[in-house]
Design a protein around this motif. Sequence first.
Motif, PDB file in Angstrom:
ATOM      1  N   SER A  13     -11.878  -4.011 -23.395  1.00  0.00           N
ATOM      2  CA  SER A  13     -13.190  -4.481 -23.818  1.00  0.00           C
ATOM      3  C   SER A  13     -14.242  -3.425 -23.532  1.00  0.00           C
ATOM      4  N   MET A  14     -15.434  -3.629 -24.048  1.00  0.00           N
ATOM      5  CA  MET A  14     -16.497  -2.651 -23.889  1.00  0.00           C
ATOM      6  C   MET A  14     -17.217  -2.794 -22.546  1.00  0.00           C
ATOM      7  N   THR A  15     -16.996  -3.925 -21.830  1.00  0.00           N
ATOM      8  CA  THR A  15     -17.732  -4.141 -20.593  1.00  0.00           C
ATOM      9  C   THR A  15     -16.847  -4.130 -19.359  1.00  0.00           C
ATOM     10  N   GLU A  16     -15.546  -4.304 -19.527  1.00  0.00           N
ATOM     11  CA  GLU A  16     -14.658  -4.366 -18.380  1.00  0.00           C
ATOM     12  C   GLU A  16     -13.629  -3.235 -18.449  1.00  0.00           C
ATOM     13  N   ARG A  17     -13.233  -2.781 -17.274  1.00  0.00           N
ATOM     14  CA  ARG A  17     -12.193  -1.771 -17.220  1.00  0.00           C
ATOM     15  C   ARG A  17     -10.828  -2.436 -17.060  1.00  0.00           C
ATOM     16  N   PRO A  18      -9.772  -1.734 -17.464  1.00  0.00           N
ATOM     17  CA  PRO A  18      -8.437  -2.296 -17.278  1.00  0.00           C
ATOM     18  C   PRO A  18      -8.046  -2.336 -15.801  1.00  0.00           C
ATOM     19  N   THR A  19      -6.951  -3.026 -15.518  1.00  0.00           N
ATOM     20  CA  THR A  19      -6.374  -3.065 -14.185  1.00  0.00           C
ATOM     21  C   THR A  19      -5.394  -1.909 -14.031  1.00  0.00           C
ATOM     22  N   ILE A  20      -5.443  -1.220 -12.902  1.00  0.00           N
ATOM     23  CA  ILE A  20      -4.493  -0.145 -12.609  1.00  0.00           C
ATOM     24  C   ILE A  20      -3.351  -0.731 -11.795  1.00  0.00           C
ATOM     25  N   VAL A  21      -2.120  -0.551 -12.284  1.00  0.00           N
ATOM     26  CA  VAL A  21      -0.932  -1.051 -11.604  1.00  0.00           C
ATOM     27  C   VAL A  21      -0.128   0.141 -11.086  1.00  0.00           C
ATOM     28  N   LEU A  22       0.075   0.201  -9.781  1.00  0.00           N
ATOM     29  CA  LEU A  22       0.838   1.285  -9.157  1.00  0.00           C
ATOM     30  C   LEU A  22       2.285   0.851  -8.995  1.00  0.00           C
ATOM     31  N   LEU A  23       3.200   1.671  -9.508  1.00  0.00           N
ATOM     32  CA  LEU A  23       4.630   1.349  -9.524  1.00  0.00           C
ATOM     33  C   LEU A  23       5.403   2.383  -8.713  1.00  0.00           C
ATOM     34  N   ARG A  24       6.134   1.909  -7.714  1.00  0.00           N
ATOM     35  CA  ARG A  24       6.907   2.775  -6.827  1.00  0.00           C
ATOM     36  C   ARG A  24       8.352   2.943  -7.319  1.00  0.00           C
ATOM     37  N   GLY A  25       9.104   3.782  -6.583  1.00  0.00           N
ATOM     38  CA  GLY A  25      10.470   4.096  -6.977  1.00  0.00           C
ATOM     39  C   GLY A  25      11.522   3.524  -6.052  1.00  0.00           C
TER      40      GLY A  25
ATOM     41  N   ARG B   5       6.451  -7.605 -14.606  1.00  0.00           N
ATOM     42  CA  ARG B   5       5.497  -8.089 -15.605  1.00  0.00           C
ATOM     43  C   ARG B   5       5.276  -9.590 -15.478  1.00  0.00           C
ATOM     44  N   SER B   6       6.322 -10.337 -15.175  1.00  0.00           N
ATOM     45  CA  SER B   6       6.199 -11.789 -15.076  1.00  0.00           C
ATOM     46  C   SER B   6       5.283 -12.210 -13.934  1.00  0.00           C
ATOM     47  N   GLU B   7       5.118 -11.342 -12.940  1.00  0.00           N
ATOM     48  CA  GLU B   7       4.250 -11.643 -11.807  1.00  0.00           C
ATOM     49  C   GLU B   7       2.785 -11.315 -12.107  1.00  0.00           C
ATOM     50  N   LEU B   8       2.542 -10.430 -13.074  1.00  0.00           N
ATOM     51  CA  LEU B   8       1.168  -9.993 -13.340  1.00  0.00           C
ATOM     52  C   LEU B   8       0.464 -10.837 -14.386  1.00  0.00           C
ATOM     53  N   LYS B   9       1.180 -11.114 -15.484  1.00  0.00           N
ATOM     54  CA  LYS B   9       0.619 -11.938 -16.557  1.00  0.00           C
ATOM     55  C   LYS B   9      -0.767 -11.436 -16.987  1.00  0.00           C
ATOM     56  N   GLY B  10      -0.857 -10.150 -17.237  1.00  0.00           N
ATOM     57  CA  GLY B  10      -2.141  -9.590 -17.639  1.00  0.00           C
ATOM     58  C   GLY B  10      -1.987  -8.578 -18.755  1.00  0.00           C
ATOM     59  N   THR B  11      -3.119  -8.241 -19.364  1.00  0.00           N
ATOM     60  CA  THR B  11      -3.132  -7.213 -20.392  1.00  0.00           C
ATOM     61  C   THR B  11      -4.175  -6.175 -19.994  1.00  0.00           C
ATOM     62  N   GLU B  12      -4.308  -5.158 -20.834  1.00  0.00           N
ATOM     63  CA  GLU B  12      -5.232  -4.058 -20.572  1.00  0.00           C
ATOM     64  C   GLU B  12      -4.930  -3.409 -19.228  1.00  0.00           C
ATOM     65  N   LEU B  13      -3.685  -2.987 -19.102  1.00  0.00           N
ATOM     66  CA  LEU B  13      -3.192  -2.368 -17.879  1.00  0.00           C
ATOM     67  C   LEU B  13      -3.098  -0.859 -18.039  1.00  0.00           C
ATOM     68  N   VAL B  14      -3.408  -0.154 -16.968  1.00  0.00           N
ATOM     69  CA  VAL B  14      -3.093   1.270 -16.856  1.00  0.00           C
ATOM     70  C   VAL B  14      -1.996   1.373 -15.804  1.00  0.00           C
ATOM     71  N   LEU B  15      -0.836   1.850 -16.196  1.00  0.00           N
ATOM     72  CA  LEU B  15       0.323   1.931 -15.317  1.00  0.00           C
ATOM     73  C   LEU B  15       0.419   3.325 -14.715  1.00  0.00           C
ATOM     74  N   VAL B  16       0.607   3.391 -13.401  1.00  0.00           N
ATOM     75  CA  VAL B  16       0.786   4.659 -12.702  1.00  0.00           C
ATOM     76  C   VAL B  16       2.111   4.565 -11.958  1.00  0.00           C
ATOM     77  N   GLY B  17       3.107   5.318 -12.420  1.00  0.00           N
ATOM     78  CA  GLY B  17       4.437   5.233 -11.836  1.00  0.00           C
ATOM     79  C   GLY B  17       4.889   6.546 -11.241  1.00  0.00           C
ATOM     80  N   ILE B  18       5.439   6.487 -10.032  1.00  0.00           N
ATOM     81  CA  ILE B  18       5.994   7.663  -9.393  1.00  0.00           C
ATOM     82  C   ILE B  18       7.510   7.534  -9.331  1.00  0.00           C
ATOM     83  N   SER B  19       8.224   8.606  -9.696  1.00  0.00           N
ATOM     84  CA  SER B  19       9.676   8.632  -9.663  1.00  0.00           C
ATOM     85  C   SER B  19      10.241   7.542 -10.577  1.00  0.00           C
TER      86      SER B  19
END
Length: 279
Positions: free
Chosen positions: A3-15, A77-91
């Motif tokens: 959206s134009m007023t809200e930022r997405p959620t950042i999801v950090l994903l580990r290995g 994904r089933s635990e988050l139930k959200g959209t407009e995500l920025v995913l940050v994954g390491i390894s």
Amino acid sequence: MPSMTERPTIVLLRGWMRDGRHWESFPDELSQQLDLISSNARPKQRPRIICADLPGNGSRYSERTPDSIGGMMSAIRSELKGTELVLVGISMGGMLAAEWVQRYPEDVVGFACINSSMRPHAYPWERLKLNNWLRILARLATSLVRKSGETAAVRELERFIMQLTLRPEFRTEDRLEQWVKWTEANPVTPGNALRQLRAAAAYKDPLVAPLAVPCLVLRSLGDALVDPVCSERLATAWQQTLQTHPSAGHDLAVEDPAWLAEALASWYNSHWPLKKTAD
């Protein structure tokens, strides 16, 4: 699209065998960098940062890890139930992010991939250096005959992971003791560890350039676990920007959280929030 007023959620994903706690100070560093770079943003525009655990690790340690990267991703994904995500994954987290983008592009507005590797862009001995394969399998075989709550065995395992992922100067006794406490509280079973390892080894890159969402690929030249060429080839295959840390080991988020946070915040703020275009 965000959206134009809200930022997405950042999801950090580990290995492999790691969870949200192993990001250590990085989430706070990232939040601070986002504020610095976007100092005029209103509070409601600041993104929420979530450290997600996959089944078998961390807060979900009592669950069985799925046998595939796709299964792991679906469980998160089933635990988050959200959209407009920025995913940050390491390894292995980078594989989870790529799978998410492929299967549920409507959820994701961008992703970053750190020190990851995927077939067919690297040889098996580049994705996990040959001597590490042997050491990991030997260590897991040993843990099968140990009592799950035996502190000495946990310490040996955590010290081993530390040797794989961090340069010597970051392998402090204080950090080791903290990792041991986390693992004793939420132990990863040998079966779950093996399922994660097999799934990561078998995973094939599902994405084809041009990608549907912005992407940033990052690597560490001091990575002793995964050959840094793997990230270079991913960036080439996806036709995306590659950023390189000149010296850090595999766990870039632990070794240089400030550098990683600044790189991600600059990339993030170059895309979100979207500026409304003139009619």
